[in-house]
Design an enzyme around this catalytic site. Structure first.
Site, PDB file in Angstrom:
ATOM      1  N   HIS A 105     -10.476  34.705  -5.126  1.00  0.00           N
ATOM      2  CA  HIS A 105     -11.690  34.036  -4.677  1.00  0.00           C
ATOM      3  C   HIS A 105     -12.608  33.817  -5.871  1.00  0.00           C
ATOM      4  O   HIS A 105     -12.774  34.731  -6.669  1.00  0.00           O
ATOM      5  CB  HIS A 105     -12.414  34.884  -3.633  1.00  0.00           C
ATOM      6  CG  HIS A 105     -13.735  34.292  -3.240  1.00  0.00           C
ATOM      7  ND1 HIS A 105     -13.841  33.204  -2.402  1.00  0.00           N
ATOM      8  CD2 HIS A 105     -15.013  34.612  -3.604  1.00  0.00           C
ATOM      9  CE1 HIS A 105     -15.116  32.893  -2.246  1.00  0.00           C
ATOM     10  NE2 HIS A 105     -15.850  33.726  -2.979  1.00  0.00           N
ATOM     11  N   ARG A 117      11.035  -0.206  -5.181  1.00  0.00           N
ATOM     12  CA  ARG A 117      11.973  -0.259  -6.301  1.00  0.00           C
ATOM     13  C   ARG A 117      13.399  -0.293  -5.763  1.00  0.00           C
ATOM     14  O   ARG A 117      13.648   0.111  -4.636  1.00  0.00           O
ATOM     15  CB  ARG A 117      11.780   0.970  -7.205  1.00  0.00           C
ATOM     16  CG  ARG A 117      10.383   1.021  -7.806  1.00  0.00           C
ATOM     17  CD  ARG A 117      10.179   2.263  -8.668  1.00  0.00           C
ATOM     18  NE  ARG A 117      11.059   2.307  -9.818  1.00  0.00           N
ATOM     19  CZ  ARG A 117      10.855   1.657 -10.968  1.00  0.00           C
ATOM     20  NH1 ARG A 117       9.784   0.899 -11.119  1.00  0.00           N
ATOM     21  NH2 ARG A 117      11.701   1.766 -11.971  1.00  0.00           N
ATOM     22  N   ALA A 159       0.842  -1.199   0.000  1.00  0.00           N
ATOM     23  CA  ALA A 159       0.000   0.000   0.000  1.00  0.00           C
ATOM     24  C   ALA A 159       0.872   1.243   0.000  1.00  0.00           C
ATOM     25  O   ALA A 159       0.672   2.176   0.774  1.00  0.00           O
ATOM     26  CB  ALA A 159      -0.926  -0.001   1.217  1.00  0.00           C
TER      27      ALA A 159
HETATM   28  P1  FAD Z   1      14.940   6.217 -14.548  1.00  0.00           P
HETATM   29  O1  FAD Z   1      13.763   7.029 -14.891  1.00  0.00           O
HETATM   30  O2  FAD Z   1      14.714   4.843 -14.036  1.00  0.00           O
HETATM   31  O3  FAD Z   1      15.841   6.175 -15.862  1.00  0.00           O
HETATM   32  C1  FAD Z   1      17.004   5.431 -15.953  1.00  0.00           C
HETATM   33  C2  FAD Z   1      17.321   5.190 -17.410  1.00  0.00           C
HETATM   34  O4  FAD Z   1      18.617   4.637 -17.512  1.00  0.00           O
HETATM   35  C3  FAD Z   1      16.389   4.200 -18.090  1.00  0.00           C
HETATM   36  O5  FAD Z   1      15.951   4.735 -19.297  1.00  0.00           O
HETATM   37  C4  FAD Z   1      17.264   2.963 -18.309  1.00  0.00           C
HETATM   38  O6  FAD Z   1      16.918   2.234 -19.483  1.00  0.00           O
HETATM   39  C5  FAD Z   1      18.635   3.596 -18.465  1.00  0.00           C
HETATM   40  N1  FAD Z   1      19.759   2.728 -18.124  1.00  0.00           N
HETATM   41  C6  FAD Z   1      19.905   1.939 -17.013  1.00  0.00           C
HETATM   42  N2  FAD Z   1      21.110   1.345 -17.014  1.00  0.00           N
HETATM   43  C7  FAD Z   1      21.734   1.767 -18.136  1.00  0.00           C
HETATM   44  C8  FAD Z   1      23.009   1.516 -18.691  1.00  0.00           C
HETATM   45  N3  FAD Z   1      23.912   0.747 -18.079  1.00  0.00           N
HETATM   46  N4  FAD Z   1      23.307   2.086 -19.887  1.00  0.00           N
HETATM   47  C9  FAD Z   1      22.415   2.889 -20.525  1.00  0.00           C
HETATM   48  N5  FAD Z   1      21.198   3.169 -20.033  1.00  0.00           N
HETATM   49  C10 FAD Z   1      20.880   2.628 -18.852  1.00  0.00           C
HETATM   50  N6  FAD Z   1       7.964   9.982  -9.577  1.00  0.00           N
HETATM   51  C11 FAD Z   1       7.424  11.226  -9.440  1.00  0.00           C
HETATM   52  O7  FAD Z   1       8.134  12.166  -9.116  1.00  0.00           O
HETATM   53  N7  FAD Z   1       6.087  11.433  -9.676  1.00  0.00           N
HETATM   54  C12 FAD Z   1       5.248  10.430 -10.025  1.00  0.00           C
HETATM   55  O8  FAD Z   1       4.050  10.655 -10.226  1.00  0.00           O
HETATM   56  C13 FAD Z   1       5.785   9.127 -10.170  1.00  0.00           C
HETATM   57  N8  FAD Z   1       4.994   8.099 -10.538  1.00  0.00           N
HETATM   58  C14 FAD Z   1       5.537   6.861 -10.725  1.00  0.00           C
HETATM   59  C15 FAD Z   1       4.703   5.826 -11.114  1.00  0.00           C
HETATM   60  C16 FAD Z   1       5.207   4.568 -11.331  1.00  0.00           C
HETATM   61  C17 FAD Z   1       4.285   3.448 -11.757  1.00  0.00           C
HETATM   62  C18 FAD Z   1       6.613   4.337 -11.167  1.00  0.00           C
HETATM   63  C19 FAD Z   1       7.197   2.986 -11.424  1.00  0.00           C
HETATM   64  C20 FAD Z   1       7.457   5.365 -10.770  1.00  0.00           C
HETATM   65  C21 FAD Z   1       6.927   6.638 -10.541  1.00  0.00           C
HETATM   66  N9  FAD Z   1       7.736   7.701 -10.125  1.00  0.00           N
HETATM   67  C22 FAD Z   1       7.180   8.948  -9.943  1.00  0.00           C
HETATM   68  C23 FAD Z   1       9.190   7.539  -9.866  1.00  0.00           C
HETATM   69  C24 FAD Z   1      10.015   8.078 -11.052  1.00  0.00           C
HETATM   70  O9  FAD Z   1       9.633   7.400 -12.220  1.00  0.00           O
HETATM   71  C25 FAD Z   1      11.502   7.869 -10.770  1.00  0.00           C
HETATM   72  O10 FAD Z   1      11.841   8.471  -9.534  1.00  0.00           O
HETATM   73  C26 FAD Z   1      12.344   8.509 -11.875  1.00  0.00           C
HETATM   74  O11 FAD Z   1      12.041   7.955 -13.126  1.00  0.00           O
HETATM   75  C27 FAD Z   1      13.838   8.333 -11.570  1.00  0.00           C
HETATM   76  O12 FAD Z   1      14.575   8.925 -12.587  1.00  0.00           O
HETATM   77  P2  FAD Z   1      16.038   8.431 -12.963  1.00  0.00           P
HETATM   78  O13 FAD Z   1      16.481   9.314 -14.087  1.00  0.00           O
HETATM   79  O14 FAD Z   1      16.862   8.350 -11.755  1.00  0.00           O
HETATM   80  O15 FAD Z   1      15.873   6.925 -13.474  1.00  0.00           O
HETATM   81  P1  AMP Z   2       6.749   1.637  -1.426  1.00  0.00           P
HETATM   82  O1  AMP Z   2       8.118   1.338  -0.884  1.00  0.00           O
HETATM   83  O2  AMP Z   2       6.187   2.989  -1.044  1.00  0.00           O
HETATM   84  O3  AMP Z   2       6.650   1.394  -2.899  1.00  0.00           O
HETATM   85  O4  AMP Z   2       5.763   0.580  -0.746  1.00  0.00           O
HETATM   86  C1  AMP Z   2       5.945  -0.805  -0.825  1.00  0.00           C
HETATM   87  C2  AMP Z   2       5.118  -1.432   0.264  1.00  0.00           C
HETATM   88  O5  AMP Z   2       5.077  -2.862   0.085  1.00  0.00           O
HETATM   89  C3  AMP Z   2       5.669  -1.188   1.671  1.00  0.00           C
HETATM   90  O6  AMP Z   2       4.687  -0.514   2.416  1.00  0.00           O
HETATM   91  C4  AMP Z   2       5.946  -2.594   2.212  1.00  0.00           C
HETATM   92  O7  AMP Z   2       5.620  -2.713   3.580  1.00  0.00           O
HETATM   93  C5  AMP Z   2       5.019  -3.474   1.371  1.00  0.00           C
HETATM   94  N1  AMP Z   2       5.455  -4.892   1.300  1.00  0.00           N
HETATM   95  C6  AMP Z   2       6.700  -5.364   1.053  1.00  0.00           C
HETATM   96  N2  AMP Z   2       6.729  -6.735   1.070  1.00  0.00           N
HETATM   97  C7  AMP Z   2       5.450  -7.150   1.332  1.00  0.00           C
HETATM   98  C8  AMP Z   2       4.810  -8.442   1.494  1.00  0.00           C
HETATM   99  N3  AMP Z   2       5.481  -9.597   1.374  1.00  0.00           N
HETATM  100  N4  AMP Z   2       3.482  -8.483   1.770  1.00  0.00           N
HETATM  101  C9  AMP Z   2       2.777  -7.311   1.873  1.00  0.00           C
HETATM  102  N5  AMP Z   2       3.331  -6.088   1.747  1.00  0.00           N
HETATM  103  C10 AMP Z   2       4.642  -5.974   1.476  1.00  0.00           C
END
Ligand code: FAD
Ligand code: AMP
Length: 481
Positions: free
Chosen positions: A454, A282, A189
């Protein structure tokens, strides 16, 4: 030895692509290495955020919100909908179109700013060399004055629930459902679990969220978290706290189902779902990113070790975004990228990690900046609280969107704003106003003395600031004499 680039960035997510554009804008010869390719083997920019994170999840949240409004929220306005239908493949296709438009936009920005995109997997070698392995296996080594690691993160998998395509999926798979699961299980959650759960619940899935922790949204101000739990219960999101998932089994058939085992305080239990989304967090992605002799260190959780300015300790090598400590948020990644590049260019840049806003895009949204009440208590800081409920906001009532509140926390002695926590309509945008005020060291009274339009939702921010001093106008906050 010839140096090919001033700056080489590995990874083109919001951390990497923003750093690359900024570096080029500051006059540096810049390349960005990205391994993600599409079906036609063309590089895909934007990382997790644009492809499988922030943007596609918000596209589905917006589509499903419109559907839920039409299904349950129009009547009150006197609008009748004779026959409401949802075309899930069309919704998913729209999401894909939004993603394509934005990722294509980055390719355009690279071109316009003179960033060289290099397709392949980058690996940091000794002495700021980067080995790039293309999809066809061919290798090249490029030299750089500065290397920025921005390889991001990937979903955590847990042994009890191995992924089974189409049935047991991670957040990426959950963005591709072509039909509405009748019963949907979600593990975790957290932010992503709640957002994805909301999408499918609004479209009619019976959603059960299994969360191992006894505490709901432990990192969020607990008064706001309690309000959220009440609102989500009204939305029929069945969130079970203290439910630790221990196993799962996919039952094959015409329509496969998944049996999920978990334990809670009553003992071992089971639930059957049509689909299961694993959203347990993650982890930084460092597979094949670092050669043994490159000198960059990781901590015990796998994050690359950096200082306050994202330096790795190896001269000229930096790491930003989800790869390093701090919240896994796109805007945090981007601002770190900008900070690093500005410092490379000789500026004196730093980032205020105390003021990174965070948002959960449920409806209503949950947004916060600064310290929670719990954090202030733990730190022994004396504080004042101002609360304004949206039910007293004319604009929120007019929109029939009046669940939630603005909560502002200020120092008891100096009145300086220390935190703001909002659950309510447009909370993401409202909290940013307070973040700006906090960056300028605003007191609650400074905000209270400003003129707000407002009727606007931001009046709730104004009233919360007034409430800190006990002077809110539209709530009965005065103690009887
Ligand atoms: P990433 O976006 O993960 O990018 C890394 C890139 O590096 C990727 O394109 C990958 O292919 C590339 N790469 C990796 N290793 C190599 C390599 N060795 N050589 C070349 N390329 C490589 N964050 C928010 O702020 N707001 C949101 O609403 C939000 N919603 C989210 C919803 C979901 C479902 C998920 C999964 C994440 C969400 N996030 C959100 C988190 C956000 O996506 C991440 O924090 C953000 O993308 C991190 O950016 P980054 O540049 O560090 O890495
Ligand atoms: P977030 O780190 O915000 O993406 O949340 C992930 C959530 O998954 C955390 O609140 C964890 O407590 C929960 N979680 C991790 N492992 C388990 C598990 N085996 N069963 C239920 N919840 C889990």
């Amino acid at each position: 030895m010839s140096v090919d680039y001033d700056v080489v960035v590995i990874g083109a997510g919001p951390g990497g692509y923003v750093a690359a554009i900024k570096a080029a804008q500051l006059g540096m010869k810049t390349a960005c290495v990205e391994k993600w390719i599409d079906e036609a083997s063309k590089p895909v920019y934007g990382g997790t955020c644009l492809n499988v994170g922030c943007i596609p999840s918000k596209a589905l949240l917006d589509s499903s919100h419109k559907y839920a409004e039409a299904a349950h929220g129009f009547d009150v306005h006197g609008i009748k909908v004779a026959k409401l239908e949802i075309d899930v493949p069309a919704m998913i296709a729209r999401k894909a179109k939004v993603v394509k438009q934005l990722t294509g936009g980055i390719a355009g920005l690279f071109k316009a700013n003179g960033v060289t995109g290099i397709s392949g997997k980058g690996r940091l070698l000794k002495d700021r060399k980067v080995e790039v392995t293309a999809a066809d296996g061919s290798k090249q080594v490029i030299n750089a004055h500065h290397v920025i690691l921005a390889a991001g993160s990937v979903p955590i998998e847990i042994p009890p629930t191995p992924l089974v395509p189409g049935v047991v999926v991670d957040s990426t798979g959950a963005l591709e459902f072509q039909e509405i699961p009748k019963r949907l299980g979600i593990i975790g959650a957290g932010v992503i679990g709640l957002e994805l759960g909301s999408v499918w619940s609004r479209l009619g899935s019976e959603v059960v969220v299994l969360e191992a922790s006894e505490h709901f949204l432990a990192a969020v101000d607990q008064q706001i978290a309690k309000e959220a739990a009440k609102i989500f219960a009204k939305q029929r999101l069945d969130i079970r706290l203290g439910a630790k998932v221990t196993g799962s089994k996919v039952k094959d058939g015409a329509a496969p189902q998944v049996v999920v085992q978990f334990t809670d305080k009553e003992g071992a239990k089971e639930e059957i779902f049509d689909k299961l989304i694993v959203c347990v967090g993650r982890k930084p992605y460092t597979v094949d990113l670092l050669s043994d002799d490159c000198g960059v260190q990781k901590d015990e959780r796998g994050f690359i070790k950096v200082d306050g300015h994202c330096g790795t300790g190896v001269p000229g090598v930096y790491a930003v975004g989800d790869l390093v400590r701090g919240p896994m948020l796109a805007h945090k990644a981007s601002e770190e990228g900008v900070m690093v590049v500005e410092n490379i260019a000789g500026h004196k840049a730093s980032m205020n990690y105390d003021l990174v806003p965070a948002v959960i895009y449920t409806h209503p949204e949950i947004a916060s900046v600064g310290k929670t009440e719990e954090q202030l208590k733990t730190a022994g800081i004396e504080y004042k609280v101002g609360i304004f409920p949206f039910v007293a906001s004319g604009r929120a009532l007019a929109a029939n969107d009046s669940d939630g509140m603005v909560k502002m926390l200020a120092d008891a002695r100096t009145d300086r704003i220390l935190g703001c926590h909002i659950i309510g309509p447009s909370a993401a945008d409202l909290v940013q106003q307070v973040a700006i005020a906090m960056e300028f060291s605003s007191s609650a009274e400074d905000l209270a003395m400003m003129v707000f339009s407002h009727p606007a939702l931001s009046e709730a921010v104004h009233e919360a600031a007034l409430a800190v001093g006990g002077h809110a106008i539209h709530i009965a906050n005065r103690k009887k004499k």
